[in-house]
Design a protein around this motif. Structure first.
Motif, PDB file in Angstrom:
ATOM      1  N   ALA A  42     -18.096 -26.540  17.122  1.00 13.52           N
ATOM      2  CA  ALA A  42     -16.881 -27.451  17.534  1.00 13.52           C
ATOM      3  C   ALA A  42     -15.603 -27.007  16.971  1.00 13.52           C
ATOM      4  O   ALA A  42     -14.591 -27.091  17.236  1.00 13.52           O
ATOM      5  CB  ALA A  42     -17.337 -28.967  17.456  1.00 13.52           C
ATOM      6  N   LEU A  43     -15.719 -26.335  15.635  1.00 16.80           N
ATOM      7  CA  LEU A  43     -14.592 -26.411  14.841  1.00 16.80           C
ATOM      8  C   LEU A  43     -14.037 -24.765  15.080  1.00 16.80           C
ATOM      9  O   LEU A  43     -12.797 -24.609  14.748  1.00 16.80           O
ATOM     10  CB  LEU A  43     -14.964 -26.358  13.321  1.00 16.80           C
ATOM     11  N   TYR A  44     -14.962 -23.888  15.122  1.00 16.95           N
ATOM     12  CA  TYR A  44     -14.602 -22.331  15.167  1.00 16.95           C
ATOM     13  C   TYR A  44     -14.605 -21.834  16.292  1.00 16.95           C
ATOM     14  O   TYR A  44     -15.982 -21.558  16.857  1.00 16.95           O
ATOM     15  CB  TYR A  44     -15.509 -21.732  13.995  1.00 16.95           C
ATOM     16  N   ASP A  45     -13.653 -20.986  16.813  1.00 13.58           N
ATOM     17  CA  ASP A  45     -13.599 -20.348  18.088  1.00 13.58           C
ATOM     18  C   ASP A  45     -14.445 -19.201  18.027  1.00 13.58           C
ATOM     19  O   ASP A  45     -14.763 -18.419  19.085  1.00 13.58           O
ATOM     20  CB  ASP A  45     -12.283 -20.153  18.492  1.00 13.58           C
ATOM     21  N   TYR A  46     -14.447 -18.457  16.798  1.00 11.09           N
ATOM     22  CA  TYR A  46     -15.047 -17.238  16.848  1.00 11.09           C
ATOM     23  C   TYR A  46     -16.606 -17.363  17.059  1.00 11.09           C
ATOM     24  O   TYR A  46     -17.292 -16.215  17.135  1.00 11.09           O
ATOM     25  CB  TYR A  46     -14.876 -16.679  15.360  1.00 11.09           C
ATOM     26  N   ARG A  47     -17.213 -18.359  17.075  1.00 12.65           N
ATOM     27  CA  ARG A  47     -18.494 -18.642  17.316  1.00 12.65           C
ATOM     28  C   ARG A  47     -18.967 -18.415  18.904  1.00 12.65           C
ATOM     29  O   ARG A  47     -20.133 -18.556  19.242  1.00 12.65           O
ATOM     30  CB  ARG A  47     -19.241 -19.907  16.692  1.00 12.65           C
ATOM     31  N   HIS A  48     -18.005 -18.282  19.830  1.00 10.51           N
ATOM     32  CA  HIS A  48     -18.069 -18.139  21.128  1.00 10.51           C
ATOM     33  C   HIS A  48     -17.279 -16.996  21.566  1.00 10.51           C
ATOM     34  O   HIS A  48     -16.614 -16.537  21.236  1.00 10.51           O
ATOM     35  CB  HIS A  48     -17.541 -19.427  21.927  1.00 10.51           C
ATOM     36  N   VAL A  49     -17.757 -16.155  22.743  1.00 14.09           N
ATOM     37  CA  VAL A  49     -17.103 -15.375  23.439  1.00 14.09           C
ATOM     38  C   VAL A  49     -17.235 -15.564  24.802  1.00 14.09           C
ATOM     39  O   VAL A  49     -17.974 -16.311  25.503  1.00 14.09           O
ATOM     40  CB  VAL A  49     -17.584 -14.079  23.090  1.00 14.09           C
ATOM     41  N   ALA A  50     -16.248 -15.011  25.806  1.00 21.31           N
ATOM     42  CA  ALA A  50     -16.523 -14.931  27.254  1.00 21.31           C
ATOM     43  C   ALA A  50     -17.673 -14.206  27.735  1.00 21.31           C
ATOM     44  O   ALA A  50     -17.797 -12.923  26.999  1.00 21.31           O
ATOM     45  CB  ALA A  50     -15.167 -14.690  27.764  1.00 21.31           C
ATOM     46  N   VAL A  51     -18.502 -14.602  28.475  1.00 26.56           N
ATOM     47  CA  VAL A  51     -19.747 -13.871  29.187  1.00 26.56           C
ATOM     48  C   VAL A  51     -18.955 -12.825  30.038  1.00 26.56           C
ATOM     49  O   VAL A  51     -18.129 -13.194  31.000  1.00 26.56           O
ATOM     50  CB  VAL A  51     -20.611 -14.543  29.957  1.00 26.56           C
ATOM     51  N   GLN A  52     -19.370 -11.672  29.847  1.00 31.31           N
ATOM     52  CA  GLN A  52     -18.975 -10.629  30.791  1.00 31.31           C
ATOM     53  C   GLN A  52     -20.234 -10.159  31.584  1.00 31.31           C
ATOM     54  O   GLN A  52     -21.365  -9.917  31.139  1.00 31.31           O
ATOM     55  CB  GLN A  52     -18.405  -9.704  30.000  1.00 31.31           C
ATOM     56  N   ASN A  53     -19.871  -9.501  32.900  1.00 29.57           N
ATOM     57  CA  ASN A  53     -21.138  -9.139  33.704  1.00 29.57           C
ATOM     58  C   ASN A  53     -21.185  -7.725  33.307  1.00 29.57           C
ATOM     59  O   ASN A  53     -21.152  -6.864  34.233  1.00 29.57           O
ATOM     60  CB  ASN A  53     -20.679  -9.568  35.238  1.00 29.57           C
ATOM     61  N   LYS A  54     -21.887  -7.354  31.954  1.00 25.85           N
ATOM     62  CA  LYS A  54     -22.126  -5.898  31.579  1.00 25.85           C
ATOM     63  C   LYS A  54     -22.835  -6.033  30.682  1.00 25.85           C
ATOM     64  O   LYS A  54     -22.846  -7.082  29.896  1.00 25.85           O
ATOM     65  CB  LYS A  54     -20.714  -5.109  31.547  1.00 25.85           C
TER      66      LYS A  54
END
Length: 392
Positions: A42-54
């Motif tokens: 919830a606090l840190y954006d770096y723990r998520h990435v956008a899923v890519q179709n590759k």
């Protein structure tokens, strides 16, 4: 009270004095750590990435990026946390310390770097495990205190258990309308009863993390009647290629990762240990759920030739090994999802409260005993004085 229960009460009280502060600290930090993944997500954006179709980049490509930033570091561990999460590389720079390097697993762009000692929850974890003391000392202080705490829980249960059936309903509930001392007494006894089974499970799994003999005892107990031994199943294989580099057609970390992806495509998380200083093997594990460390299938490869040395297929593992691998997830409460996390959190919170409520009970009884002694002395003095007046 029977002589047996008097002995139990004495042990319960003094063992509580010995271990109370450590139990409070360990329990509170356990509460905080239960939801560390949810809080950090919830606090840190770096723990998520956008899923890519590759597909993910190859591990060697990620290592190349990290090597450019940390040329002197050895990269001991590589994590692929999940499709919507970053990859991670643990860069070990020796005396300069460790660095967590997070990268986009699809592009190789470094998104965040962090020293472990700057992460609040890692600090909490080290307090929980070692009280921020040197690990060799801290783990023993915590371990002995946890063992004492288990004895306290058992003696407390025996002391509290009501003799008559008619008293049981009252004993299982907290009398919220009573005086504060009565409420405190009920909080100690009733909540202690409800938390006992979970507290013992958390204690045993914690001891298994800190001490290999406990882990091995759990393994052997779960494998009663089976011929397989602990050493046979968990010993990592050694390289048989005479340490000749360049025998593999491509980097072994890439071969290992590609093999794991093919064998366990349903796995959400992968961990590659690239620290073959002793055995000369590179291992990769595929985990069923991201951020969970149970239900894993693993493989070991020769560091030099890329030859598959050993497989740890989950369905073929012994019950003891499966249970040992579930140990962390059980200890932090995530084995059954959010519900079991709440249970572990509440049990830890109750465990933290027990030394406090127990101390209040002891202080209250001590004060009451002093007051009773004063009244007795006053009564004796009054009777003696009255007798002297009558005589005179």
């Amino acid at each position: 009270m029977t002589p047996f229960k008097k002995v139990l009460l004495f042990c319960h009280r003094w063992l509580g004095f010995i271990s109370g502060l450590v139990v409070f600290i360990v329990s509170i930090t356990g509460c905080i750590f239960c939801f560390q993944d949810e809080i950090q997500d919830a606090l840190y954006d770096y723990r998520h990435v956008a899923v890519q179709n590759k597909p993910y980049l190859k591990p060697s490509e990620l290592l190349h990026v990290v090597k450019q930033k940390y040329p002197q570091a050895t990269n001991d561990y590589i994590f692929f946390y999940g499709k919507n999460r970053p990859a991670g590389v643990l860069a070990n720079s020796g005396k300069a310390g460790l660095e967590y390097v997070y990268l986009n697993p699809y592009t190789g762009v470094i998104t965040y770097t962090q020293k472990p000692q700057t992460n609040f929850f890692i600090i909490v974890e080290y307090i929980h495990l070692y009280l921020l003391l040197p690990p060799a000392i801290g783990k023993w202080i915590v371990g002995v205190s946890v063992i004492i705490f288990m004895a306290i829980m058992i003696t407390g249960l025996i002391l509290w258990w009501p003799k008559r059936k008619s008293d049981r309903k009252r004993s299982f509930t907290i009398k919220w309308g009573g005086r504060w001392r009565r409420v405190n007494y009920d909080l100690h006894n009733v909540l202690g009863f409800y938390a006992t089974s979970i507290a013992i499970i958390l204690s045993v799994t914690g001891l298994a993390i800190a001490f290999e003999p406990v882990s091995r005892a759990i393994y052997n107990t779960a494998n009663i009647g089976k011929k397989i031994t602990y050493t046979d199943e968990v010993t990592e294989p050694k390289s048989d290629s005479l340490k000749k580099a360049g025998l593999a057609s491509q980097p072994v970390v890439d071969l290992a990762f590609a093999h794991a992806l093919k064998q366990v495509p349903e796995a959400e998380m992968f961990l590659i240990h690239n620290d073959p200083a002793v055995s000369g093997a590179i291992g990769v594990g595929g985990y069923a759920k991201s951020m969970h460390y149970s239900h894993a299938t693993g493989f070991e490869f020769d560091k030099y030739s890329g030859k598959l040395l050993k497989s740890y297929i989950y369905d073929k593992k012994s019950p003891g090994l499966k249970l040992n691998e579930m140990n962390y997830d059980i200890h932090v409460g995530q084995i059954g999802g959010f519900t079991t996390k709440i249970i572990a959190f509440l049990a830890s919170l109750i465990c933290a409260s027990l030394p406090v409520t127990g101390l209040i009970i002891w202080l209250g009884k001590r004060k009451k005993a002093k007051s009773k002694t004063s009244r007795v002395r006053g009564a004796v003095h009054h009777k003696t004085h009255k007798r002297q007046v009558q005589v005179s």
